[in-house]
Motif scaffolding. Structure first.
Motif, short mmCIF file in Angstrom:
data_model
loop_
_atom_site.label_atom_id
_atom_site.label_comp_id
_atom_site.label_asym_id
_atom_site.label_seq_id
_atom_site.Cartn_x
_atom_site.Cartn_y
_atom_site.Cartn_z
N GLY A 328 -15.53 -7.51 -30.07
CA GLY A 328 -16.02 -8.56 -29.30
C GLY A 328 -15.09 -9.55 -28.29
N VAL A 329 -14.01 -9.06 -28.00
CA VAL A 329 -13.23 -9.74 -27.33
C VAL A 329 -12.64 -8.89 -25.85
CG1 VAL A 329 -12.22 -11.39 -28.89
CG2 VAL A 329 -11.07 -9.01 -28.61
N THR A 330 -12.35 -9.50 -24.79
CA THR A 330 -11.78 -8.72 -23.58
C THR A 330 -10.57 -9.45 -23.23
OG1 THR A 330 -14.22 -8.41 -22.77
CG2 THR A 330 -12.38 -8.33 -21.26
N GLU A 442 -20.87 -9.98 -24.04
CA GLU A 442 -21.58 -8.57 -23.36
C GLU A 442 -20.69 -7.55 -23.86
OE1 GLU A 442 -21.17 -9.23 -19.27
OE2 GLU A 442 -22.47 -10.81 -19.09
N ALA A 443 -19.50 -7.71 -24.03
CA ALA A 443 -18.58 -6.72 -24.58
C ALA A 443 -18.99 -6.25 -26.06
CB ALA A 443 -17.35 -6.87 -24.60
N ALA A 444 -19.32 -7.49 -26.64
CA ALA A 444 -19.79 -7.02 -28.16
C ALA A 444 -21.19 -6.34 -28.11
CB ALA A 444 -19.93 -8.36 -28.77
N SER A 446 -22.26 -4.38 -25.85
CA SER A 446 -21.77 -3.03 -25.67
C SER A 446 -21.53 -2.11 -26.56
CB SER A 446 -21.04 -2.89 -24.30
OG SER A 446 -20.64 -1.38 -23.94
N SER A 447 -20.46 -2.74 -27.21
CA SER A 447 -19.70 -2.00 -28.42
C SER A 447 -20.85 -1.93 -29.40
CB SER A 447 -18.78 -2.62 -28.58
OG SER A 447 -18.94 -3.93 -29.49
N ILE A 448 -21.88 -2.41 -29.76
CA ILE A 448 -22.70 -2.22 -30.85
C ILE A 448 -23.54 -1.02 -30.53
CG2 ILE A 448 -24.97 -3.19 -31.74
CD1 ILE A 448 -23.67 -5.94 -31.92
N ILE A 449 -24.03 -0.82 -29.08
CA ILE A 449 -24.55 0.32 -28.71
C ILE A 449 -23.76 1.41 -28.93
CG2 ILE A 449 -25.57 1.62 -26.60
CD1 ILE A 449 -26.15 -1.31 -25.71
N SER A 450 -22.49 1.49 -28.64
CA SER A 450 -21.46 2.56 -28.84
C SER A 450 -21.36 2.82 -30.32
CB SER A 450 -20.12 1.97 -28.45
OG SER A 450 -19.13 3.15 -28.70
N VAL A 451 -21.44 1.85 -31.18
CA VAL A 451 -21.19 2.15 -32.72
C VAL A 451 -22.55 2.64 -33.20
CG1 VAL A 451 -21.22 1.05 -35.04
CG2 VAL A 451 -19.69 0.07 -33.26
N THR A 452 -23.60 2.34 -32.58
CA THR A 452 -24.98 2.85 -32.88
C THR A 452 -25.01 4.40 -32.60
OG1 THR A 452 -26.04 0.69 -32.75
CG2 THR A 452 -27.42 2.74 -32.63
N GLN A 453 -24.49 4.52 -31.58
CA GLN A 453 -24.63 6.15 -31.20
C GLN A 453 -23.54 6.88 -32.00
OE1 GLN A 453 -26.28 7.70 -28.74
NE2 GLN A 453 -25.49 9.49 -29.87
N LYS A 454 -22.17 6.21 -32.49
CA LYS A 454 -21.28 6.81 -33.30
C LYS A 454 -21.93 7.03 -34.67
CE LYS A 454 -17.18 5.02 -30.77
NZ LYS A 454 -16.80 6.25 -30.48
N ILE A 455 -22.54 6.27 -35.17
CA ILE A 455 -23.39 6.52 -36.45
C ILE A 455 -24.29 7.48 -36.43
CG2 ILE A 455 -24.44 5.23 -38.36
CD1 ILE A 455 -22.90 2.95 -37.94
N GLN A 456 -25.18 7.60 -35.45
CA GLN A 456 -26.03 8.57 -35.27
C GLN A 456 -25.27 9.93 -35.16
OE1 GLN A 456 -28.20 8.60 -31.30
NE2 GLN A 456 -30.00 9.33 -32.42
N ASN A 457 -24.14 9.96 -34.45
CA ASN A 457 -23.63 11.29 -34.38
C ASN A 457 -22.87 11.69 -35.62
OD1 ASN A 457 -24.06 11.23 -31.69
ND2 ASN A 457 -22.21 10.56 -30.99
N LEU A 458 -22.43 10.92 -36.36
CA LEU A 458 -22.10 10.86 -37.75
C LEU A 458 -22.98 11.49 -38.65
CD1 LEU A 458 -19.85 10.94 -40.13
CD2 LEU A 458 -20.70 8.42 -40.44
N CYS A 533 -4.58 -2.41 -34.57
CA CYS A 533 -4.87 -3.68 -34.90
C CYS A 533 -5.80 -3.53 -36.12
CB CYS A 533 -5.56 -4.39 -33.86
SG CYS A 533 -6.19 -6.20 -34.40
N CYS A 534 -5.45 -4.20 -37.16
CA CYS A 534 -6.14 -4.23 -38.36
C CYS A 534 -6.96 -5.52 -38.79
CB CYS A 534 -5.41 -3.81 -39.70
SG CYS A 534 -4.45 -2.30 -39.70
N LEU A 535 -6.53 -6.73 -38.09
CA LEU A 535 -7.17 -7.83 -38.34
C LEU A 535 -7.72 -8.33 -36.92
CD1 LEU A 535 -7.73 -10.03 -40.42
CD2 LEU A 535 -5.40 -11.08 -40.01
N HIS A 536 -8.94 -8.26 -36.80
CA HIS A 536 -9.69 -8.67 -35.50
C HIS A 536 -10.43 -9.89 -35.49
CE1 HIS A 536 -9.46 -3.92 -35.30
NE2 HIS A 536 -9.77 -4.18 -36.81
N VAL A 537 -10.74 -10.16 -34.25
CA VAL A 537 -11.56 -11.32 -33.83
C VAL A 537 -12.61 -11.22 -33.10
CG1 VAL A 537 -9.38 -13.20 -34.18
CG2 VAL A 537 -9.96 -11.68 -32.05
N TYR A 538 -13.86 -12.11 -33.37
CA TYR A 538 -15.07 -11.66 -32.73
C TYR A 538 -15.71 -10.31 -32.86
CZ TYR A 538 -15.92 -16.48 -31.00
OH TYR A 538 -16.31 -17.85 -31.02
N SER A 539 -15.20 -9.43 -33.86
CA SER A 539 -15.59 -8.29 -34.08
C SER A 539 -16.50 -8.16 -35.43
CB SER A 539 -14.53 -7.13 -34.19
OG SER A 539 -13.74 -7.31 -32.96
#
Length: 550
Positions: A328-330, A442-444, A446-458, A533-539
């Motif tokens: 969720g950060v740029t 917007e980045a968040a 977009s990345s949710i769409i990417s995560v959705t696709q990754k879980i679908q692929n899994l 990075c293990c400790l995230h922000v806005y993610s």
């Protein structure tokens, strides 16, 4: 030989239905197939009683509950008794033997009260972590509707260790998750700190305790997964070094990562997720680890550790944990190098000046922020600012050889003046490089769409490997800054809802989301980076649990 009883998930007496099930007549004999179907529809308490009727019934119960299972439910009832009753009834509505319990509550509930209610229903020996959170995510125990609730932060008014709460606190609610994971052994390991040494966290012992537990049950030192919670105690506990030593990459002196060199404390295959800041109570299956309320130790953090069972029965299958990240950060602007650093212990902040990478002029805080605001343009004033600091530190655990660890740590930007740039947190040193990051909805999205696709692929990949493979549950750890007004409610649940509508999951809004795991679901842009990075922000960190047959 007496029939083997199931692990005692809770105490219960046999109901009238159990007595009726034990009887057969000549007219309606109970065949194994019919009994199997009946047992599979029993609630968990009755199922536990039925498993003790006879050897044959115990065998059938083991067949019914041979695969891993996750059950989760949410309640927003303002009464802790009713809320706990609703979620417990829901998670125990079907057969399950609790191997671990996770519960997150609003600060309007007392930790001790809810812990006592849950232990009474799910067993005092079941490993349990119950924590306060900034919000909950899950399916309502009554309506079955997916709900994301973000509570009002009462950081300065939170209860003391006695569990008392302020009269104005109306953050009521709970999400409860219970897991059955045959083939794994689960227990709670605390990070202790002597009360007489408030600044000396026993980090080495925390790592060796985790390794020792894994060695005792699996013969190896590395867990399959760790779910960790940090304690918020007036800013005294810094989770960055704790998470870093558990999960960051090891670098050689020239800064190049070697593929055959494992991560420092835990290998990269070990999944690590959790919440950086909150308050918690815990109960370990090993009584020697239970120090809640101890006058000798504080508990700075606690880990729910999943290790392979060396004695696991054939047919349990292989449980795997997968991590996906919605960023969720740029990044904004150029890289800087810290020129001078001062630590303010009173408010746990850092004051610094910096140089642009490759230049010699030292810039004050006002000059730096003016340049960044020019870079932000229309986003200036509408985004939260952070600096992402790349740190490289030598670390060692007891007699092990020191190794160089590298990590990316985020610090919130407070302000800047003609002397310094002021950021939250500590641990920055002169010579560290950093870059600015802004919160970016917007980045968040977009990345949710990417995560959705990754879980679908899994999901597709699991089905292609074996028709019996399954995704059986998941957990969500989302930044408190997300959801409204960052973007619409229930967005962080989308990757699960679109792919795993029938799969149980629960989640929380965190004070700092922790996430690290194998590269299967991690953003490709970060896979080859020498800095992790293990400790995230806005993610938002997603934990997906799968099982494949042996």
């Amino acid at each position: 030989m007496e029939p083997e009883p199931p692990p005692p998930p809770f105490s219960s007496s046999s109901s009238k239905n159990d007595t009726k099930l034990a009887k057969t007549t000549d007219l309606f004999p109970l065949t194994d197939d019919l009994l199997h179907k009946i047992l599979s529809r029993l609630p968990a308490v009755s199922f536990a009683s039925a498993a003790c009727v006879s050897k044959s019934w115990n065998h059938l119960c083991n067949q019914v509950l041979s695969r891993p299972k996750l059950a989760s439910a949410l309640s927003l009832d303002p009464s802790p008794e009713i809320a706990v009753s609703e979620v417990v009834d829901k998670v125990l509505a079907e057969p399950i033997r609790p191997h671990f319990v996770l519960a997150s509550i609003g600060s309007g509930f007392r930790l001790y009260d809810v812990s006592r209610l849950i232990s009474r229903k799910l067993g005092s020996k079941t490993p349990l972590i119950i924590s306060t959170s900034l919000g909950v995510i899950g399916r309502d125990a009554v309506t079955d509707e997916v709900t994301e609730v973000k509570w009002i932060s009462l950081a300065g008014d939170l209860s003391d260790d006695d569990g008392s709460v302020t009269a104005e606190d109306d953050n009521f609610g709970i999400v409860l998750t219970v897991g059955f994971v045959p083939g794994l052994v689960v227990d709670v390991v605390p990070l202790l700190r002597p009360t007489k040494e408030p600044r000396n966290a026993m980090l080495e012992k925390f790592v060796t305790d985790i390794r020792g537990f894994c060695s005792s049950v699996s013969g190896g030192q590395s867990p399959v997964a760790i779910i960790v919670f940090g304690m918020e105690q007036e800013g005294l506990v810094d989770m960055k070094p704790i998470v870093n030593i558990l999960g960051e990459k090891v670098l050689l002196n020239n800064g190049i990562s070697k593929s055959n060199l494992s991560d420092y404390a835990m290998p990269k295959e070990t999944v690590i997720v959790g919440d950086e800041r909150g308050r918690f109570l815990y109960k370990s299956g090993n009584e020697s680890r239970n120090f809640c309320g101890s006058a000798k130790y504080f508990t700075d953090a606690v880990a729910l550790v999943f290790a392979k069972d060396r004695n696991r029965a054939y047919g349990n299958g292989n449980i795997q944990f997968h991590v996906a990240l919605s960023n969720g950060v740029t990044p904004v602007g150029p890289r800087y190098k810290a020129a001078s650093v001062k630590r303010n212990c009173s408010d746990h902040s850092t004051w610094l000046t910096a140089k642009l990478e490759g230049q010699q002029a030292v810039l004050d805080g006002q000059r730096i922020l003016n340049d960044i605001n020019d870079e932000l343009g229309d986003h200036a004033g509408s985004s939260d600012l952070y600096i992402g600091v790349t740190t490289r530190r030598n670390c060692s655990i007891r007699s092990e050889k020191p190794r160089l660890l590298t990590s990316l740590a985020f610090h919130g930007v407070v302000e800047g003046d003609e002397e310094y740039l002021y950021v939250s947190g500590e641990g920055i040193r002169t010579g560290d490089y950093f870059q600015f990051y802004r919160s970016d909805p917007e980045a968040a999205l977009s990345s949710i769409i990417s995560v959705t696709q990754k879980i679908q692929n899994l999901k597709l990949d699991q089905n292609q490997k074996n028709s019996c493979s399954q995704i059986f549950g998941g957990l969500i750890f989302s930044c408190y800054g997300r959801s409204e007004p960052f973007f619409a409610s229930n967005v962080d649940s989308v990757p699960f809802l679109e792919n795993l509508a029938e799969v149980p999951f629960g989640g929380i809004f965190c004070g700092g989301e922790i996430g690290r795991g194998p590269l299967s679901l991690v953003d490709e842009d970060r896979q080859e980076s020498p800095v992790s990075c293990c400790l995230h922000v806005y993610s938002t960190v997603y934990l997906v649990m799968t099982c494949t047959p042996p």
